[in-house]
Scaffold this motif. Structure first.
Motif, short mmCIF file in Angstrom:
data_model
loop_
_atom_site.label_atom_id
_atom_site.label_comp_id
_atom_site.label_asym_id
_atom_site.label_seq_id
_atom_site.Cartn_x
_atom_site.Cartn_y
_atom_site.Cartn_z
N PHE A 31 0.83 -1.20 0.00
CA PHE A 31 0.00 0.00 0.00
C PHE A 31 0.87 1.25 0.00
CE2 PHE A 31 -1.78 3.30 2.79
CZ PHE A 31 -2.81 3.74 2.00
N LEU A 32 1.88 1.28 0.88
CA LEU A 32 2.76 2.45 0.95
C LEU A 32 3.50 2.64 -0.36
CD1 LEU A 32 4.15 2.04 4.58
CD2 LEU A 32 2.43 3.68 3.78
N LEU A 33 3.98 1.51 -0.93
CA LEU A 33 4.71 1.61 -2.19
C LEU A 33 3.80 2.12 -3.29
CD1 LEU A 33 7.28 1.07 -3.81
CD2 LEU A 33 6.48 -1.26 -4.15
N ALA A 34 2.56 1.60 -3.34
CA ALA A 34 1.63 2.05 -4.37
C ALA A 34 1.25 3.50 -4.16
CB ALA A 34 0.37 1.17 -4.36
N ALA A 35 1.12 3.89 -2.90
CA ALA A 35 0.75 5.27 -2.63
C ALA A 35 1.85 6.21 -3.06
CB ALA A 35 0.45 5.45 -1.14
N GLY A 36 3.09 5.76 -2.85
CA GLY A 36 4.22 6.61 -3.26
C GLY A 36 4.31 6.73 -4.75
N ARG A 37 3.91 5.69 -5.48
CA ARG A 37 4.08 5.70 -6.94
C ARG A 37 2.84 6.21 -7.64
NH1 ARG A 37 6.26 0.17 -9.14
NH2 ARG A 37 6.18 1.45 -11.01
N LEU A 112 -7.36 -1.79 -5.26
CA LEU A 112 -6.67 -2.92 -4.64
C LEU A 112 -7.42 -3.33 -3.39
CD1 LEU A 112 -4.23 -4.83 -4.42
CD2 LEU A 112 -3.07 -3.04 -3.10
N LEU A 113 -7.83 -4.63 -3.33
CA LEU A 113 -8.53 -5.16 -2.17
C LEU A 113 -7.74 -6.33 -1.61
CD1 LEU A 113 -12.23 -5.19 -3.41
CD2 LEU A 113 -11.16 -3.55 -1.86
N GLY A 114 -7.72 -6.42 -0.29
CA GLY A 114 -7.07 -7.55 0.35
C GLY A 114 -7.87 -8.83 0.18
N PRO A 115 -7.32 -9.96 0.59
CA PRO A 115 -8.02 -11.25 0.40
C PRO A 115 -9.21 -11.37 1.32
CG PRO A 115 -6.03 -11.59 1.67
CD PRO A 115 -5.99 -10.15 1.25
N PRO A 116 -10.33 -11.94 0.84
CA PRO A 116 -11.46 -12.22 1.72
C PRO A 116 -11.12 -13.38 2.65
CG PRO A 116 -11.87 -13.13 -0.44
CD PRO A 116 -10.57 -12.36 -0.55
N SER A 117 -11.72 -13.39 3.80
CA SER A 117 -11.44 -14.44 4.78
C SER A 117 -12.37 -15.62 4.53
CB SER A 117 -11.63 -13.88 6.19
OG SER A 117 -11.51 -14.92 7.14
N PHE A 118 -11.83 -16.69 3.87
CA PHE A 118 -12.58 -17.93 3.64
C PHE A 118 -13.93 -17.65 2.99
CE2 PHE A 118 -9.91 -18.60 7.40
CZ PHE A 118 -9.08 -19.58 6.91
N GLY A 119 -13.95 -16.81 1.99
CA GLY A 119 -15.16 -16.49 1.27
C GLY A 119 -14.81 -15.83 -0.05
N ALA A 145 -5.12 -11.25 -2.39
CA ALA A 145 -5.31 -9.84 -2.75
C ALA A 145 -5.40 -9.72 -4.27
CB ALA A 145 -4.16 -9.01 -2.21
N GLU A 146 -6.29 -8.82 -4.71
CA GLU A 146 -6.47 -8.66 -6.14
C GLU A 146 -6.66 -7.19 -6.49
OE1 GLU A 146 -8.87 -11.39 -8.39
OE2 GLU A 146 -9.27 -12.58 -6.59
N ALA A 147 -6.25 -6.83 -7.72
CA ALA A 147 -6.43 -5.47 -8.25
C ALA A 147 -7.46 -5.52 -9.36
CB ALA A 147 -5.10 -4.92 -8.76
N GLY A 181 -10.97 -10.14 8.29
CA GLY A 181 -12.11 -9.33 7.89
C GLY A 181 -12.44 -9.52 6.43
N PRO A 182 -13.37 -8.69 5.94
CA PRO A 182 -13.83 -8.87 4.56
C PRO A 182 -12.73 -8.70 3.53
CG PRO A 182 -15.33 -7.45 5.78
CD PRO A 182 -14.12 -7.64 6.65
N VAL A 183 -11.86 -7.67 3.70
CA VAL A 183 -10.79 -7.43 2.72
C VAL A 183 -9.46 -7.29 3.44
CG1 VAL A 183 -12.28 -6.39 0.97
CG2 VAL A 183 -11.33 -4.97 2.78
N ASP A 184 -9.31 -8.05 4.51
CA ASP A 184 -8.11 -7.96 5.34
C ASP A 184 -7.90 -6.51 5.77
OD1 ASP A 184 -6.01 -9.58 6.50
OD2 ASP A 184 -4.65 -8.41 5.23
N ARG A 185 -6.78 -5.91 5.49
CA ARG A 185 -6.52 -4.53 5.91
C ARG A 185 -6.27 -3.62 4.72
NH1 ARG A 185 -3.79 -7.87 9.46
NH2 ARG A 185 -4.32 -7.65 11.65
N THR A 186 -6.69 -4.02 3.56
CA THR A 186 -6.31 -3.29 2.36
C THR A 186 -7.52 -2.91 1.53
OG1 THR A 186 -4.23 -4.50 2.29
CG2 THR A 186 -4.87 -3.33 0.30
#
Length: 946
Positions: A31-37, A112-119, A145-147, A181-186
């Motif tokens: 996230f930080l790297l993407a935010a910087g770029r 960019l979304l983090g991975p769903p938890s078992f769903g 995680a997927e974009a 959680g639904p999208v982890d922390r991302t």
């Protein structure tokens, strides 16, 4: 719920946590790297959420005022969704920062979304579906995680994007991990190419971290392939089988416990099943291998423990849902632990007994225990690296290597012993093979010596017998007194008896070498009966024995079979009956019955009122060289071969022979033959000596014979037929005489000094001009199997065995055409290619106004014989002898039907050679067959045209 089952059997359930753990550490950095770029933006501070499912909720205009307010990203526990097993929607508006707006204007905006938890989830932007997580349609997917690319139309004028998430939650799995959680922390916007690239890089790094585990999987597969292949070659070495299956189970468990499995499937449940099932299979196979390998029996308790793991593996494989599989992981993992001390105790005991293989296994086991202890300790104290990396596969890899080394040592020792035994066995086999070859050569040499002896004996006996029988036959044609005629008949009877003895010996020799041929041609059964009785009638008259015969009603008039061999068996039985009957009668009865295959079985029964046979002697009747009275004082002579030959002949003709007897009351001998019922052939008139044959068909005859008595006999026989002949004592004289004068026929003795008859014939056929080629008829005392074919292969046209009978000589000369009267019209008749008498018989069978049978047969022969000949030539070139024999047999039958006797004789010779051990003689026979067939076709063609 634990992350590990047993050391070395990694649960795929950990893989879900592994992605989450890696997401917790890698995705913030991403996230930080993407935010910087790309210029990231902060998510909306407030998200609306509701349990349920309605696609209208994806619309930005939908009123969600009454929905619950939640934080996103956030955990299930923070959102208050623990225990919810349904679809959950999230709605919110995200304001883009400047750099994200630039990416949106350029059409490069991504989410960019983090991975769903078992769903799984579906993502909507501006009311449009922009993508789904991996495995969205699966009940228990494994997603990361997927974009997702965001379309330009989804961005509002103020740089805000409405986002809706439709998330399906697997309660029983998600509630066990409340920190997820639904999208982890991302959840972040930025440049889609940059976000997508970093997702790919992160995934590749994760796979690269698991590359050692994948390499272990390939090592296990290689070991499994090697040992299973070794087992297929040596099925008795079951150690290779169990170790190969054990390695295969290790490979499956290692692969299922790595992230590499998700390169092939998104199914979390499949990874769990494969990992847990292979773990229990490892336990069952380890028991089977270790206890078998170390030579220890598997006790009842241990067998029950082993079968329990088999049952657990079946439970995992057949369970309709993965939920009970995951729920029982902890107790099943504990159930694996008893195997470790049991295996350790077994290995220590074997090592204590100084087994080298057990010491190697013990070393590997100690290393595995140490590695597993480190791994379990780290997990117990919560070491962070255990969520990303496990030492269990490497511990089991050490044991696997130790097992492989132990197996290699044991089987190297066993194979060394087998190699020594093989070398010894090969030496013994070579010695025995050499002995067998030597014995075979000796047997073949003995067989050749026997055959040569029989041939020589036949020649030496037949040569003087030719003079005895020939001169007695000539003497019988002169005026004699009653006493003189009685003397002559005694000479002839004794000579015939001696010839019968010689023929029995030769027949038995042929039967031993399986060279007896059975003819198949129609013959009258009544004629066989009549001829048999005629042949024994003189002896029966002298002894005062009455002869009677009867034919049962319904018996067919004719049968397809071997007339001569049937008569031979009947005469042998009649002769024995007359010989052993002092007074009374001999009766022969003929009957028949149909067989299931459409053929007919004819049965001959010869009964007498003689001395009879004791029951204990019946078993020796049909044994060669056995006589019931073998004493020096016996009343009746004989070789003991007659019944043995009769038994073999009846078997060759598809029948049987047996005897019934009572001492003092007489005997009854039965024999049967089988064949197709047929039309009765026309009766042939008895042969009459034609003293004017020389006048009606004048011939120039050259007699090649070195024996003085035989010269006199043949000259006398020729004189009886009205011929004179010139003499030649050997082959060289024959060639010289033919060079000076033309002869129509040469009567060629086969065995002569200086040059034999075979070589002489070859030179005549090679060197003499076609218009001077005589008809050559063999005169020989050699009557062994193959002698006739050898003469025909050398180029001779006919074959007469000694002693020469007047009727046979007359028949051979009657079909010879003089050379000086041959022209184009009769050239094809040189050497008598057709049996004119047989053709006339066929012609006479045409009914009034009916179909011409002879014409039909000739047309059919002309249409098929050329193709048969071409096939025979090709088969001879290809050295396919058995097929050539069958082709010659077919051509022999068709040529015999139209009276092409020379073609028929050559086909029989080819068939005989292909069954024998001299296929090299077939080539000349095929060449002669081609010439004779052309001659026969020419004559038959002219006949058909007329």
């Amino acid at each position: 719920m634990t992350e590990e089952k047993v050391p070395g059997c990694r649960s795929s359930r950990r893989n879900g946590r592994r992605w989450i753990g890696l997401g917790a550490s890698l995705l913030p950095a991403l996230f930080l790297l993407a935010a910087g770029r790309a210029g990231a933006s902060s998510p909306a501070p407030v998200w609306k959420s509701r349990v349920g499912d309605d696609l209208r909720w994806a619309s930005p205009t939908y009123d969600d005022f009454s929905w619950r307010t939640v934080r996103l990203p956030g955990t299930w526990q923070e959102q208050g969704y623990r225990g919810v097993d349904s679809t959950i929607w999230y709605r919110g508006t995200v304001n883009l920062d400047e750099e994200a707006r630039v990416a949106a204007r350029d059409g490069r905006l991504g989410l960019l979304l983090g991975p769903p938890s078992f769903g799984g989830y579906q993502v909507y932007a501006g009311g449009r579906l922009i993508g789904s997580s991996r495995g969205w349609s699966l009940a228990t997917p494994h997603a990361g995680a997927e974009a997702f690319p965001v379309p330009r139309e989804a961005v509002g004028n103020q740089g805000a994007v409405f986002v809706a998430l439709r998330l399906r939650r697997a309660t029983w799995l998600s509630d066990s991990h409340p920190e997820t959680g639904p999208v982890d922390r991302t959840l972040t916007f930025g440049s889609y190419p940059a976000l997508h690239e970093h997702v790919e890089v992160t995934g590749d790094r994760t796979l690269l971290a698991d590359l050692p585990v994948l390499l272990l999987c390939f090592i296990f597969l290689a070991a499994a392939s090697y040992h299973l292949l070794h087992f297929t070659r040596r099925r008795h070495e079951t150690g290779h089988l169990w170790f190969g299956l054990l390695s295969l189970a290790f490979a499956a468990n290692t692969f299922a416990s790595s992230y590499w499995i998700y390169r092939f499937t998104d199914r979390y449940d499949l990874a769990v099943r494969l990992s847990d099932l292979s773990g229990h299979a490892i336990a069952a196979l380890a028991i089977q291998f270790l206890w078998t390998f170390l030579g220890r029996p598997i006790g009842r308790l241990l067998r029950a423990y082993q079968l329990s793991h088999v049952a657990l593996a079946l439970f995992i494989a057949l369970s309709p849902s993965v939920r009970p599989v995951v729920a029982t992981q902890y107790p099943r993992n504990l159930w694996l632990l008893p195997l470790l001390p049991a295996a350790a105790a077994l290995i220590v005991r074997a090592a204590w007994r100084a087994q080298a293989e057990a010491r190697t296994l013990a070393t590997g086991a100690l290393l595995m225990v140490g590695i597993e202890a480190v791994d379990l300790t780290a997990k117990f104290f919560g070491a962070t690296w255990t969520s990303r990396f496990s030492l269990a596969p490497f511990g089991f890899a050490v044991v696997l290597v130790a097992m492989d080394i132990s197996l290699s040592r044991r089987f190297r020792r066993v194979h060394g012993e087998l190699d020594r035994l093989r070398v010894t066995l090969e030496e013994q086999v070579r010695e025995r093979t050499a002995a067998l070859v030597s014995a075979k050569d000796e047997a073949l040499a003995a067989s050749r010596v026997k055959s040569q002896f029989l041939a020589n004996m036949s020649h030496e006996i037949r040569t003087p017998m030719n003079a005895v029988l020939g001169m007695s036959a000539l003497l019988a044609e002169t005026p004699l007194t009653a006493v003189q005629r009685d003397y002559v008949e005694t000479i002839q009877t004794s000579g015939e008896a001696l010839m019968a003895l010689i023929n029995d010996i030769l027949d038995f020799s042929k039967m031993e070498s399986d060279k007896v041929e059975i003819e198949c041609a129609p013959f009258r059964l009544a004629t066989v009966l009549e001829q048999g009785l005629e042949m024994v009638a003189p002896l029966a008259t002298r002894q005062g024995i009455a002869l009677h015969s009867s034919i049962a009603p319904g018996t067919p008039e004719a049968l397809i079979g071997d007339h001569a061999r049937t008569r031979q068996v009947l005469v042998n039985l009649l002769g024995n009956a007359v010989k052993f009957t002092l007074a009374g009668e001999v009766r022969v009865a003929l009957s028949s019955r149909p067989l299931a295959d459409g053929r007919v079985e004819a049965q001959f029964a010869v009964s007498d009122t003689g001395i009879g046979i004791a029951p204990e002697d019946l078993g020796r009747l049909f044994v060669a060289f056995q006589q019931l009275d073998g004493s020096l004082a016996r009343k009746h002579g004989g070789t003991g071969l007659g019944l043995a030959i009769s038994k073999r002949l009846t078997e060759l003709m598809g029948g049987t022979i047996w005897a019934e007897s009572s001492p003092g009351k007489g005997s009854t001998f039965h024999f049967t033959i089988a064949g197709q019922a047929a039309m009765a052939p026309s009766r042939q008139p008895p042969a009459v000596v034609d003293r004017d044959l020389g006048k009606r068909r004048p011939l120039r005859i050259l007699l090649a014979e070195d024996h003085l008595f035989n010269q006199q006999v043949i000259l006398a026989l020729l004189e009886h037929l009205g011929y004179r002949a010139d003499l030649a004592d050997n082959g060289r004289e024959v060639l010289a005489t033919l060079g000076r004068q033309v002869y129509d026929v040469v009567l060629m003795d086969v065995q002569m000094p200086e040059m034999d008859g075979l070589e002489t014939t070859r030179q005549i056929r090679r060197d003499l001009a076609p218009e001077r080629q005589p008809r050559i008829i063999a005169l020989t005392a050699h009557t062994m199997a193959g002698d006739r074919e050898t003469c025909l292969a050398a180029g001779m046209d006919g074959f007469l065995s000694k002693p020469v009978r007047l009727a046979d000589l007359q028949r051979a000369l009657a079909v010879t055409v003089p050379l000086d009267v041959q022209g184009p019209a009769v050239e094809a008749d040189r050497g008598s290619p057709l049996d004119t008498q047989g053709l006339e018989t066929l012609r006479s069978l045409r009914p009034a106004g009916g179909e011409d049978l002879l014409g039909k047969l000739v047309s059919l022969f002309l249409a098929t014989s050329a193709q048969d000949l071409a096939e025979a030539r090709q088969l001879a070139r290809d050295h396919r002898w058995s097929e050539l024999g069958r082709a010659a047999h077919r051509l022999k039958g068709s040529s015999g039907a139209v009276g092409a006797v020379r073609v028929q004789e050559l086909c029989a010779a080819i068939e005989e050679q292909t069954r024998g051990d001299r296929p090299q003689d077939v080539g000349p026979l095929v060449a002669r067959l081609e010439a004779e067939l052309e001659r026969a076709r020419a004559v038959l063609g002219a006949m058909a045209a007329s």
